[in-house]
Design a protein around this motif. Structure first.
Motif, PDB file in Angstrom:
ATOM      1  N   GLU A  16       0.841  -1.203   0.000  1.00 23.23           N
ATOM      2  CA  GLU A  16       0.000   0.000   0.000  1.00 23.23           C
ATOM      3  C   GLU A  16       0.879   1.257   0.000  1.00 23.23           C
ATOM      4  OE1 GLU A  16      -3.875   2.067   2.178  1.00 23.23           O
ATOM      5  OE2 GLU A  16      -3.006   0.250   3.066  1.00 23.23           O
ATOM      6  N   LEU A  17       1.993   1.199   0.727  1.00 23.75           N
ATOM      7  CA  LEU A  17       2.916   2.344   0.774  1.00 23.75           C
ATOM      8  C   LEU A  17       3.423   2.672  -0.630  1.00 23.75           C
ATOM      9  CD1 LEU A  17       4.068   4.174   2.935  1.00 23.75           C
ATOM     10  CD2 LEU A  17       5.948   2.572   3.244  1.00 23.75           C
ATOM     11  N   GLU A  18       3.740   1.651  -1.409  1.00 25.76           N
ATOM     12  CA  GLU A  18       4.236   1.869  -2.771  1.00 25.76           C
ATOM     13  C   GLU A  18       3.151   2.535  -3.635  1.00 25.76           C
ATOM     14  OE1 GLU A  18       6.354  -0.691  -6.327  1.00 25.76           O
ATOM     15  OE2 GLU A  18       5.993  -1.632  -4.342  1.00 25.76           O
ATOM     16  N   VAL A  19       1.919   2.055  -3.474  1.00 27.69           N
ATOM     17  CA  VAL A  19       0.796   2.653  -4.228  1.00 27.69           C
ATOM     18  C   VAL A  19       0.660   4.133  -3.866  1.00 27.69           C
ATOM     19  CG1 VAL A  19      -1.726   2.674  -4.454  1.00 27.69           C
ATOM     20  CG2 VAL A  19      -0.485   0.480  -4.409  1.00 27.69           C
ATOM     21  N   ILE A  20       0.677   4.418  -2.554  1.00 30.22           N
ATOM     22  CA  ILE A  20       0.471   5.790  -2.077  1.00 30.22           C
ATOM     23  C   ILE A  20       1.600   6.704  -2.551  1.00 30.22           C
ATOM     24  CG2 ILE A  20       0.216   7.247  -0.035  1.00 30.22           C
ATOM     25  CD1 ILE A  20      -2.118   5.331  -0.373  1.00 30.22           C
ATOM     26  N   GLU A  21       2.841   6.200  -2.471  1.00 27.23           N
ATOM     27  CA  GLU A  21       3.992   7.049  -2.829  1.00 27.23           C
ATOM     28  C   GLU A  21       4.030   7.338  -4.328  1.00 27.23           C
ATOM     29  OE1 GLU A  21       7.073   6.203   0.852  1.00 27.23           O
ATOM     30  OE2 GLU A  21       7.097   4.855  -0.896  1.00 27.23           O
ATOM     31  N   ASN A  22       3.292   6.568  -5.112  1.00 28.57           N
ATOM     32  CA  ASN A  22       3.249   6.811  -6.563  1.00 28.57           C
ATOM     33  C   ASN A  22       1.970   7.515  -7.014  1.00 28.57           C
ATOM     34  OD1 ASN A  22       5.795   5.609  -7.255  1.00 28.57           O
ATOM     35  ND2 ASN A  22       4.845   3.655  -6.640  1.00 28.57           N
ATOM     36  N   LEU A  23       1.192   7.955  -6.046  1.00 29.80           N
ATOM     37  CA  LEU A  23      -0.055   8.633  -6.393  1.00 29.80           C
ATOM     38  C   LEU A  23       0.234   9.995  -7.023  1.00 29.80           C
ATOM     39  CD1 LEU A  23      -2.518   8.090  -3.387  1.00 29.80           C
ATOM     40  CD2 LEU A  23      -2.789   7.300  -5.750  1.00 29.80           C
ATOM     41  N   ASP A  24      -0.625  10.408  -7.946  1.00 32.50           N
ATOM     42  CA  ASP A  24      -0.484  11.715  -8.599  1.00 32.50           C
ATOM     43  C   ASP A  24      -1.243  12.755  -7.777  1.00 32.50           C
ATOM     44  OD1 ASP A  24      -1.646  13.052 -11.810  1.00 32.50           O
ATOM     45  OD2 ASP A  24      -0.536  13.943 -10.124  1.00 32.50           O
ATOM     46  N   ILE A  25      -0.487  13.639  -7.103  1.00 28.79           N
ATOM     47  CA  ILE A  25      -1.108  14.649  -6.233  1.00 28.79           C
ATOM     48  C   ILE A  25      -2.114  15.499  -7.005  1.00 28.79           C
ATOM     49  CG2 ILE A  25      -0.649  16.778  -4.928  1.00 28.79           C
ATOM     50  CD1 ILE A  25       0.272  14.524  -3.280  1.00 28.79           C
ATOM     51  N   ASP A  26      -1.799  15.866  -8.255  1.00 29.28           N
ATOM     52  CA  ASP A  26      -2.709  16.720  -9.036  1.00 29.28           C
ATOM     53  C   ASP A  26      -4.025  16.009  -9.312  1.00 29.28           C
ATOM     54  OD1 ASP A  26       0.194  17.988 -10.669  1.00 29.28           O
ATOM     55  OD2 ASP A  26      -1.032  18.925  -9.093  1.00 29.28           O
ATOM     56  N   SER A  27      -3.962  14.688  -9.472  1.00 27.34           N
ATOM     57  CA  SER A  27      -5.210  13.940  -9.711  1.00 27.34           C
ATOM     58  C   SER A  27      -6.069  13.967  -8.450  1.00 27.34           C
ATOM     59  CB  SER A  27      -4.853  12.495 -10.091  1.00 27.34           C
ATOM     60  OG  SER A  27      -5.858  11.625  -9.652  1.00 27.34           O
ATOM     61  N   ILE A  28      -5.432  13.805  -7.267  1.00 25.84           N
ATOM     62  CA  ILE A  28      -6.181  13.877  -6.006  1.00 25.84           C
ATOM     63  C   ILE A  28      -6.760  15.287  -5.844  1.00 25.84           C
ATOM     64  CG2 ILE A  28      -6.008  13.671  -3.491  1.00 25.84           C
ATOM     65  CD1 ILE A  28      -5.370  11.020  -4.513  1.00 25.84           C
ATOM     66  N   ALA A  29      -5.944  16.292  -6.164  1.00 24.26           N
ATOM     67  CA  ALA A  29      -6.394  17.689  -6.035  1.00 24.26           C
ATOM     68  C   ALA A  29      -7.598  17.950  -6.936  1.00 24.26           C
ATOM     69  CB  ALA A  29      -5.251  18.632  -6.380  1.00 24.26           C
ATOM     70  N   SER A  30      -7.571  17.439  -8.144  1.00 22.83           N
ATOM     71  CA  SER A  30      -8.712  17.728  -9.034  1.00 22.83           C
ATOM     72  C   SER A  30      -9.965  16.965  -8.578  1.00 22.83           C
ATOM     73  CB  SER A  30      -8.374  17.412 -10.491  1.00 22.83           C
ATOM     74  OG  SER A  30      -8.191  16.029 -10.633  1.00 22.83           O
ATOM     75  N   GLN A  31      -9.778  15.787  -7.983  1.00 20.23           N
ATOM     76  CA  GLN A  31     -10.944  15.094  -7.418  1.00 20.23           C
ATOM     77  C   GLN A  31     -11.557  15.926  -6.286  1.00 20.23           C
ATOM     78  OE1 GLN A  31     -10.329  10.755  -6.514  1.00 20.23           O
ATOM     79  NE2 GLN A  31      -8.365  11.073  -7.605  1.00 20.23           N
ATOM     80  N   ILE A  32     -10.681  16.492  -5.416  1.00 22.81           N
ATOM     81  CA  ILE A  32     -11.159  17.314  -4.297  1.00 22.81           C
ATOM     82  C   ILE A  32     -11.875  18.552  -4.845  1.00 22.81           C
ATOM     83  CG2 ILE A  32     -10.399  18.819  -2.395  1.00 22.81           C
ATOM     84  CD1 ILE A  32      -8.177  16.739  -1.827  1.00 22.81           C
ATOM     85  N   MET A  33     -11.306  19.140  -5.909  1.00 24.96           N
ATOM     86  CA  MET A  33     -11.954  20.333  -6.500  1.00 24.96           C
ATOM     87  C   MET A  33     -13.329  19.990  -7.054  1.00 24.96           C
ATOM     88  SD  MET A  33      -9.125  22.608  -8.474  1.00 24.96           S
ATOM     89  CE  MET A  33     -10.248  24.010  -8.677  1.00 24.96           C
ATOM     90  N   SER A  34     -13.434  18.829  -7.716  1.00 27.59           N
ATOM     91  CA  SER A  34     -14.739  18.480  -8.306  1.00 27.59           C
ATOM     92  C   SER A  34     -15.762  18.157  -7.212  1.00 27.59           C
ATOM     93  CB  SER A  34     -14.595  17.309  -9.282  1.00 27.59           C
ATOM     94  OG  SER A  34     -14.064  16.194  -8.598  1.00 27.59           O
ATOM     95  N   ILE A  35     -15.306  17.641  -6.085  1.00 27.35           N
ATOM     96  CA  ILE A  35     -16.231  17.390  -4.962  1.00 27.35           C
ATOM     97  C   ILE A  35     -16.608  18.722  -4.314  1.00 27.35           C
ATOM     98  CG2 ILE A  35     -16.407  16.354  -2.651  1.00 27.35           C
ATOM     99  CD1 ILE A  35     -14.397  14.181  -3.737  1.00 27.35           C
ATOM    100  N   GLY A  36     -15.587  19.585  -4.141  1.00 33.53           N
ATOM    101  CA  GLY A  36     -15.816  20.880  -3.499  1.00 33.53           C
ATOM    102  C   GLY A  36     -15.792  20.734  -1.984  1.00 33.53           C
ATOM    103  N   PHE A  37     -15.094  21.617  -1.318  1.00 33.31           N
ATOM    104  CA  PHE A  37     -15.011  21.542   0.148  1.00 33.31           C
ATOM    105  C   PHE A  37     -14.501  22.848   0.740  1.00 33.31           C
ATOM    106  CE2 PHE A  37     -14.406  20.184   4.340  1.00 33.31           C
ATOM    107  CZ  PHE A  37     -13.157  20.602   4.765  1.00 33.31           C
ATOM    108  N   GLU A  38     -15.126  23.243   1.840  1.00 32.16           N
ATOM    109  CA  GLU A  38     -14.595  24.318   2.680  1.00 32.16           C
ATOM    110  C   GLU A  38     -15.002  24.013   4.118  1.00 32.16           C
ATOM    111  OE1 GLU A  38     -15.025  29.068   3.689  1.00 32.16           O
ATOM    112  OE2 GLU A  38     -16.295  28.167   2.118  1.00 32.16           O
TER     113      GLU A  38
END
Ligand code: SF4
Length: 221
Positions: A16-38
């Motif tokens: 799991e650590l290997e999966v996490i360390e290879n995650l694309d931060i920008d992809s996570i960021a765009s998912q968060i943007m599409s969900i929307g949060f404050e």
């Protein structure tokens, strides 16, 4: 824990650590943007009435709380003795054992740091779980908890900053899991499961964390 279970546990954490360390931060960021949060600072997620508001602490949280003299009296072992049907880990002498720490809660199960105006009294030093709420990673997938702040506008910069924290939190938690299990195995202690209802006279608990083991007097819970 048998040798095969131990190695299975370690390899699943390293995978799991290997999966996490290879995650694309920008992809996570765009998912968060599409969900929307404050975070609207409503304090709902900090209240026992909201559901499971237990705040697990990773090693970086513990260091920060210690630096702010916010550990003693505010941090307790990661255990729930309120549910008598829950299984607990005990050694041959009937002493409880557990892995890790969490924030203390009031008798109403609200976070110890939530004041009467539903404000977090340590907002700038709050633990990773709070800083990344309602987002978390599960096997490399971004997941979302219930939250009043969902659906609100979030800038790319803020979403990227949150994504960095979400990923870093998971990396620290996985590294902590490895270190804690190594400390446990070094101790050579053999544990068995026993129902909370069968553990009446326990007065102390052994806690394993990344620094080793420590004893905690249960009367301080
Ligand atoms: S530390 Fe602050 S944000 Fe986190 S649960 Fe407690 S009151 Fe809420």
């Amino acid at each position: 824990m048998s040798k095969s279970n131990t190695s299975a546990l370690f390899s699943s954490v390293y995978e799991e650590l290997e999966v996490i360390e290879n995650l694309d931060i920008d992809s996570i960021a765009s998912q968060i943007m599409s969900i929307g949060f404050e975070c609207i600072r409503c304090g709902k997620c900090c209240r026992g009435s909201f559901g499971d508001n237990s705040v697990l602490l990773n090693s970086e949280d513990m260091t920060l709380l210690e630096k702010q003299s916010l550990k003693d009296g505010f941090v307790i072992p990661m255990i729930d003795l309120s549910d008598k049907e829950q299984w607990q880990l005990v050694d041959k002498n009937g002493i409880l054992h557990t892995f890790g720490w969490m924030l203390k809660r009031t008798p109403d199960m609200d976070c110890i740091f939530l004041n009467n105006n539903s404000e977090c009294q340590i907002y700038d030093h709050r633990p990773y779980l709070c800083r990344t709420y309602p987002f978390f990673l599960n096997n490399g997938k971004l997941e979302v908890c219930e939250c009043e702040g969902l659906g609100k506008f979030i800038s790319l910069e803020a979403a990227r900053n949150l994504a960095v924290h979400v990923v870093h939190r998971k990396v620290v938690e996985l590294m902590d899991t490895i270190k804690i299990y190594e400390k446990f195995l070094e101790s050579g202690v053999v544990l068995e499961e026993r129902l909370s209802s069968d553990i009446c006279k326990a007065s102390r608990i052994i806690v394993y964390d990344t620094k080793g083991t420590s004893e905690f007097d249960l009367s301080r819970l």
